[in-house]
Design an enzyme around this catalytic site. Sequence first.
Site, short mmCIF file in Angstrom:
data_model
loop_
_atom_site.label_atom_id
_atom_site.label_comp_id
_atom_site.label_asym_id
_atom_site.label_seq_id
_atom_site.Cartn_x
_atom_site.Cartn_y
_atom_site.Cartn_z
N CYS A 74 0.87 -1.18 0.00
CA CYS A 74 0.00 0.00 0.00
C CYS A 74 0.90 1.22 0.00
O CYS A 74 1.74 1.37 0.89
CB CYS A 74 -0.88 -0.01 1.25
SG CYS A 74 -1.87 1.49 1.51
N HIS A 195 -4.27 0.09 -6.57
CA HIS A 195 -5.55 -0.04 -7.25
C HIS A 195 -5.45 0.32 -8.74
O HIS A 195 -6.19 -0.21 -9.57
CB HIS A 195 -6.59 0.90 -6.63
CG HIS A 195 -7.11 0.46 -5.30
ND1 HIS A 195 -6.34 0.44 -4.17
CD2 HIS A 195 -8.34 0.04 -4.92
CE1 HIS A 195 -7.07 0.04 -3.15
NE2 HIS A 195 -8.29 -0.20 -3.58
#
Length: 274
Positions: A74, A195
């Site tokens: 992340c 993403h």
Amino acid sequence: MQQTSPIGIFDSGYGGLTIFRSIAERLPDYNYIYLGDNARSPYGDHSFDTIYRYTLECVEWLFSKGCKLVILACNTASAKALRTIQQKDLLLKYPDRRVLGVIRPTAEVIGNYTSSKQVGVMGTRGTVNSKSYLLEINKFFPEIKVHQQACPMWVPIIENNEHLQAGADFFVREYCEALMAQSMDIDCVLLACTHYPLLLPKLKAIFPDYINILTQGEIVALSLADYLERHPEIEKLIGRTKQKSFYTSGDPEAFDEHASIFFGEDLKSGRADI
């Protein structure tokens, strides 16, 4: 000690599954546990302190499952929490554990993908505001000029499975044009959020052909393989029965429905109480 320790992979939601997929393809024999903090996602607009606290709680949960090595898949967590976890929490409480991020491996190689020495970085507000990529890229390639663009609408669009719909076109084009308005000499665009690879079809249709659109999955996978080769004391602890476990702090049924889009195959998750 028996080789039972899995590699932990953490993300605020689904995006880290794109990193996990590349890692599992590169290193298929190891055991893995993935944790998505979907109940508190997205992280992008939270404060440094909140992201640090959330990330540490998730890292400690993975430690409780036997992980000796955790990958923060992340960018926001890597930008806002990794340094403090490495320099404070590991040192004081977990000296035998390791936590790695995704920013440094990317910064180490990004110079190989640009001829103009002008690079665009597209990420969440948290990642962009942290200036982590500006600092890290400058360490390895001081000659590169980095242009950043926050894309706050992209994660919600993707997590609601609207990313390939026509309704997403406006927000995709808006941020791409805002980035290119900073410099037409940009020839490499880094998708600094796990993403964003799901937007690749739309991004390739918008950006000129000469621009390299760089995703992080393979970069992080190669970096992890190199790390394990250089740290046999960690590598020897990892289980090798090809087990993959998935957990979410949110609703497992909802997680399973969306996660296959990111991971490329159906999966079954459990609930993590964090």
